[in-house]
Design an enzyme around this catalytic site. Sequence first.
Site, short mmCIF file in Angstrom:
data_model
loop_
_atom_site.label_atom_id
_atom_site.label_comp_id
_atom_site.label_asym_id
_atom_site.label_seq_id
_atom_site.Cartn_x
_atom_site.Cartn_y
_atom_site.Cartn_z
N GLU A 1 37.99 11.00 7.06
CA GLU A 1 38.27 11.02 8.71
C GLU A 1 38.86 12.34 8.78
O GLU A 1 38.63 12.89 9.91
CB GLU A 1 39.63 10.28 8.69
CG GLU A 1 39.54 8.67 8.63
CD GLU A 1 40.64 8.01 8.58
OE1 GLU A 1 40.81 7.47 7.25
OE2 GLU A 1 41.31 7.36 9.62
N ARG B 1 50.56 -6.25 5.69
CA ARG B 1 50.69 -6.91 6.81
C ARG B 1 49.79 -8.13 6.85
O ARG B 1 48.77 -8.24 5.89
CB ARG B 1 49.85 -5.72 8.04
CG ARG B 1 50.60 -4.66 8.25
CD ARG B 1 49.74 -3.78 9.30
NE ARG B 1 50.35 -2.36 9.18
CZ ARG B 1 49.30 -1.45 9.29
NH1 ARG B 1 47.88 -1.78 9.31
NH2 ARG B 1 49.55 -0.10 9.04
N ASN C 1 47.78 15.44 9.92
CA ASN C 1 48.22 14.11 10.08
C ASN C 1 49.80 13.94 9.99
O ASN C 1 50.20 13.86 8.84
CB ASN C 1 47.53 13.09 9.03
CG ASN C 1 47.89 11.63 9.67
OD1 ASN C 1 48.56 11.36 10.31
ND2 ASN C 1 47.10 10.93 8.67
N HIS D 1 41.44 2.51 13.26
CA HIS D 1 40.62 3.41 12.18
C HIS D 1 39.22 3.89 12.82
O HIS D 1 38.11 3.94 12.11
CB HIS D 1 40.19 2.32 11.31
CG HIS D 1 41.17 1.70 10.42
ND1 HIS D 1 41.43 0.48 9.98
CD2 HIS D 1 42.22 2.44 9.71
CE1 HIS D 1 42.35 0.31 9.21
NE2 HIS D 1 42.77 1.67 8.96
N ARG E 1 45.18 14.09 13.89
CA ARG E 1 45.20 12.84 14.00
C ARG E 1 46.18 12.23 15.04
O ARG E 1 47.33 12.44 14.75
CB ARG E 1 45.37 12.09 12.70
CG ARG E 1 45.04 10.77 12.64
CD ARG E 1 45.30 10.00 11.52
NE ARG E 1 45.41 8.52 11.74
CZ ARG E 1 46.22 7.57 11.05
NH1 ARG E 1 47.06 8.10 10.48
NH2 ARG E 1 46.05 6.42 11.48
#
Length: 396
Positions: free
Chosen positions: A381, A237, A9, A176, A87
Site C-alpha cells: 500500500e 472482528r 499512516n 482496503h 493514508r
Amino acid sequence: MNPTILVINCGSSSLKFAVIDTVNERVILNGLADGMGQPEASLTVQQGDERVTTPLPHPDHGAAMQGLIASLTQRGLMASISAVGHRVVHGGESFKASALIDEGVLAEIERCVQLAPLHNPAHLIGIRQAMDGFPGLPQVAAFDTAFHQSMPEHAYLYAVPMALYREHGVRRYGFHGTSYRYAVLEAARMLGRPQERLSCVCAHLGNGASVAAIRDGKSVDTSMGLTPLEGLVMGTRSGDVDPGLFNHLAETMGMNALQTTAMLNKQSGLLGLSGLSSDCRVLEQAAAQGHEGARRALEKFCYQLAKYMAGQMVAAGRVDALVFTGGIGENSAWVRARTLEWLAPLGFALDPEANAACTGGKAGFIQGQASPPVLVIHSHEELMIALDTARLAGLP
Ligand code: ADP
C-alpha cells in the site's frame, strides 16, 4: 539521489512511515512511532538491516514528527523528500481517487469524521503535523474507500429506507482500496493483460480482511460496508452477524449498542472463536498440535472466505484470476489450500508445491492444472500511495 516520497499512516496511538524512491520503486527507510498517549512512546527506524529504537521526549504526534524529521536529517534524507502522501481511511463519496491536499480537501476529510470517528481525526493530526514539519511540500491524501467508489448502486446500497442513504450517507463504502489497486496493477502485469481488461476476485487478508470483485479493472463489489466490520471473519472482528443480535443481547444480557459493537470489533473473529489468539500463525501452530479452538476458528475463517469469494464471482462476471494478498493471504499456504478446497466445485485447484513456496514475500502463481490462475501478491500500500503522491505532485 532521486526525489523521494514520505508516506505517513497516522493512527490515534501510532505513526507509521516510509520513505520511498518512486523511480526505482524502492523503500529506503521505514518505521513507526508508537505508544502515543501512553507514558512511554518510542520511535523505531529501519534502514536496510539496521533498526534503531529511541524514546520520544513526549508521547504525542508532535514529538513523533520531530523525532522522524531529526532522524531523516541525520541520515541525509531530508533534502530528497519532495512530497508527503497520507493514508486516509474514509473519503466518503467525496473522493473517487487520491487528492492533492488543500483547505477544501481538509474540510471534506473533516466531514467524513462521522463515518470513521476512530481513524480520520488521527489522519488529520498527521496531515497537520506534516504540513508544519515539511512546509511548502505537496501533501496528498490516498483514501481506503476511493477505489470502491466505482461500485454500482445495487452493490453499495443496503435495503433500508432510502432516507438513511440520502440524508445520512448510510451505504456500503468498502475499505482496503489502496491494497486492491496495487493487487490489480500487479495481477495485470503477472497475467500480461491491460488492467482495464482484468476481471478477478481479490482477497486482502490481514488483521482486517475483505474480498473485492474487480470487473474490467474497477471495483464492483466488496465485503466490507459502512464500517470495516462487515463481511469476513477477521482477527478480532466478527464479520457478518444477524443485526437482530443487537436487540437479542440488549434483552438477554442488558448490553447496549456500544458494548455489542466493541465486542464485535475487539473480542470476536479468530480470537473469539479460538479463545486463544487473533494471530493466524499462532492458530496454525496450535491447530497442528490439536487445539480444538484454533481448528474451529481457522475452519470458519476459510469457509466464510470461500463463500464470499464465490459470491464475488457473480459481481466480477468473469474470473481471470483469484488473488490472495495481506499478511495471511501472502503467507498462509494452509488457509489458501483450505479455501480452494471449498472452491473446487467451481473449477479451482492448487499446485501444492507452488502454494507452499509462496510465503515470506514471494509472489507467484499457485493454481493446479486446468484451474484458472490463482495468484499470491505481496501487498504494498505504501508504494501505491507514494506513486499517487509523485503523480499528483508532478514528480518523476
Ligand atoms: P495488518 O492488517 O495489521 O496490516 P498483516 O497484513 O500484517 O496485518 O497480517 C497479519 C496477519 O498475517 C496475522 O494474522 C499473522 O498471523 C498473519 N501471518 C503473517 N505471517 C504468517 C505466516 N507465515 N503464516 C500464517 N499467517 C501469517
